[in-house]
Design an enzyme around this catalytic site. Sequence first.
Site, PDB file in Angstrom:
ATOM      1  N   GLU A  74     -68.126  -7.120 -20.583  1.00 52.55           N
ATOM      2  CA  GLU A  74     -67.880  -5.700 -20.822  1.00 52.55           C
ATOM      3  C   GLU A  74     -68.908  -4.835 -20.094  1.00 52.55           C
ATOM      4  OE1 GLU A  74     -67.492  -4.304 -25.030  1.00 52.55           O
ATOM      5  OE2 GLU A  74     -68.605  -2.624 -24.185  1.00 52.55           O
ATOM      6  N   GLU A  75     -70.080  -5.394 -19.848  1.00 51.19           N
ATOM      7  CA  GLU A  75     -71.155  -4.598 -19.249  1.00 51.19           C
ATOM      8  C   GLU A  75     -71.146  -4.604 -17.720  1.00 51.19           C
ATOM      9  OE1 GLU A  75     -72.750  -2.640 -21.067  1.00 51.19           O
ATOM     10  OE2 GLU A  75     -72.215  -3.478 -23.011  1.00 51.19           O
TER      11      GLU A  75
ATOM     12  N   ASP B 226     -78.249  -3.974 -24.701  1.00 53.89           N
ATOM     13  CA  ASP B 226     -76.991  -4.364 -24.054  1.00 53.89           C
ATOM     14  C   ASP B 226     -77.288  -5.105 -22.762  1.00 53.89           C
ATOM     15  OD1 ASP B 226     -74.941  -3.222 -25.675  1.00 53.89           O
ATOM     16  OD2 ASP B 226     -75.241  -1.248 -24.770  1.00 53.89           O
TER      17      ASP B 226
ATOM     18  N   GLU C 195     -62.578  -8.075 -26.745  1.00 59.90           N
ATOM     19  CA  GLU C 195     -62.501  -7.824 -28.186  1.00 59.90           C
ATOM     20  C   GLU C 195     -61.135  -8.203 -28.760  1.00 59.90           C
ATOM     21  OE1 GLU C 195     -63.751  -3.976 -27.214  1.00 59.90           O
ATOM     22  OE2 GLU C 195     -65.818  -4.235 -27.870  1.00 59.90           O
TER      23      GLU C 195
ATOM     24  N   ASP D  90     -69.493   3.838 -21.179  1.00 63.59           N
ATOM     25  CA  ASP D  90     -70.429   4.009 -22.297  1.00 63.59           C
ATOM     26  C   ASP D  90     -71.857   3.908 -21.768  1.00 63.59           C
ATOM     27  OD1 ASP D  90     -68.187   3.883 -23.978  1.00 63.59           O
ATOM     28  OD2 ASP D  90     -68.313   1.701 -24.075  1.00 63.59           O
TER      29      ASP D  90
ATOM     30  N   LEU E 199     -73.111  -7.629 -26.538  1.00 57.90           N
ATOM     31  CA  LEU E 199     -73.647  -6.987 -27.747  1.00 57.90           C
ATOM     32  C   LEU E 199     -72.683  -5.891 -28.178  1.00 57.90           C
ATOM     33  CD1 LEU E 199     -76.089  -7.601 -29.462  1.00 57.90           C
ATOM     34  CD2 LEU E 199     -77.245  -5.673 -28.428  1.00 57.90           C
ATOM     35  N   ASP E 200     -71.773  -6.278 -29.040  1.00 63.23           N
ATOM     36  CA  ASP E 200     -70.760  -5.344 -29.514  1.00 63.23           C
ATOM     37  C   ASP E 200     -71.329  -4.512 -30.667  1.00 63.23           C
ATOM     38  OD1 ASP E 200     -67.866  -4.557 -29.566  1.00 63.23           O
ATOM     39  OD2 ASP E 200     -68.176  -5.132 -31.654  1.00 63.23           O
TER      40      ASP E 200
ATOM     41  N   ASP F  61     -68.281  -9.849 -24.623  1.00 63.83           N
ATOM     42  CA  ASP F  61     -68.988  -8.607 -24.931  1.00 63.83           C
ATOM     43  C   ASP F  61     -70.328  -9.064 -25.501  1.00 63.83           C
ATOM     44  OD1 ASP F  61     -70.032  -6.260 -25.789  1.00 63.83           O
ATOM     45  OD2 ASP F  61     -68.328  -5.643 -27.014  1.00 63.83           O
TER      46      ASP F  61
END
Length: 341
Positions: A92-93, A69, A275, A63, A115-116, A113
């Site tokens: 996640e990043e 983020d 998540e 993404d 900033l989801d 995560d």
Amino acid sequence: MSSKFDSNAATLSRFVMSQTNDHDLVILLNALAISCKLITSAVQRAGVAKLYGLAGEVNSTGDDQKKLDVLSNDMMINALIHSGVCSILVSEENEEPIVVPPAYSGKFCVAFDPLDGSSNIDCNVSVGTIFSVYERKPGSHGSVDDLLRSGAHCICAGYVVYSSAVELVFTFRGGDVHGFCLDSTIGEFVHTREKMMFPADGGKRIYSCNEGNAVHWDAPIQEAVEYFKTAEQPYTARYVGSMVADIHRTILYGGIYLYPADAKAKKGKLRLLYEGIPMAMIIEQAGGIASTGMFEGKIQRVLDLTPNEIHAKCPIIMGGKRDVQVVYDQYAKHGVNVPSL
Ligand code: AHM
Ligand code: MG
């Protein structure tokens, strides 16, 4: 006498200290709360601080990364490293796990995560942070193996929703789910929801999914959503597109949230460690059901899955029993073995 000043504030730290004798866990939750306060400030000042838009990078899942983020991720990593109680962090990043330098290393392993709901950042729609905490295995100095374990090993999970109010919701394994609102006048999360539970009667009939993907879903999911729309007591649709906001509403109001596997994404879109597992633990401990729907040939409980890599994905069907049962009924009609709820 009523007063707008509370002389006995039930802060998050006070609550955590009342629940555990593990001082490292108190420090960890404090570091997580501080990161979320920093992220709150960044989210709320994003316009004036020119933080909208892309950072120019692509994250581990392919993404586009937004400036917020990246900033939120840095805020969490820095706070957690300097807490002195973590040995390994996965985000996640970040493509690779972050190994905490020995001088700061401690017993916890944290997945998050930061900033989801990235697609909602630039239009000021609710976004969130999600985290889950594990302890190193005995003898381990902290490696990804400490995190590549089923949800049964997760000792604490939580999320923060940055919205008209900022709210942190978390639970310890096997415990109740509690909510804390950020009181900006004192800069503290204050205990506002005791023992959060799905509405006992199933609550509002709400289905929440990205129906733009409907043509790719399997027949039982398509039929379940058709049922929601045509039932004698029809459901209403609500979909923010930020999992934290959609799950928060689902717990409080009732209903079902679906991000199923489909023909183009056989493992779904959402990530198991960042998540799936944390939200499943919160949903189950609030009295709901956290299922994968059909995944790798069977219907599974999200908390029973073991990630084979840190960015592993899983499909998600989460909600109250009444509404997840509708999905299971459609699978049963197609001859699939469904767990009893
Ligand atoms: P992100 O972590 O890159 O923001 O992606 C996760 C988000 C979830 O919050 C949300 O439920 C889902 O992606 C929405 O996806 P879609 O835009 O495909 O409906
Ligand atoms: Mg994200």
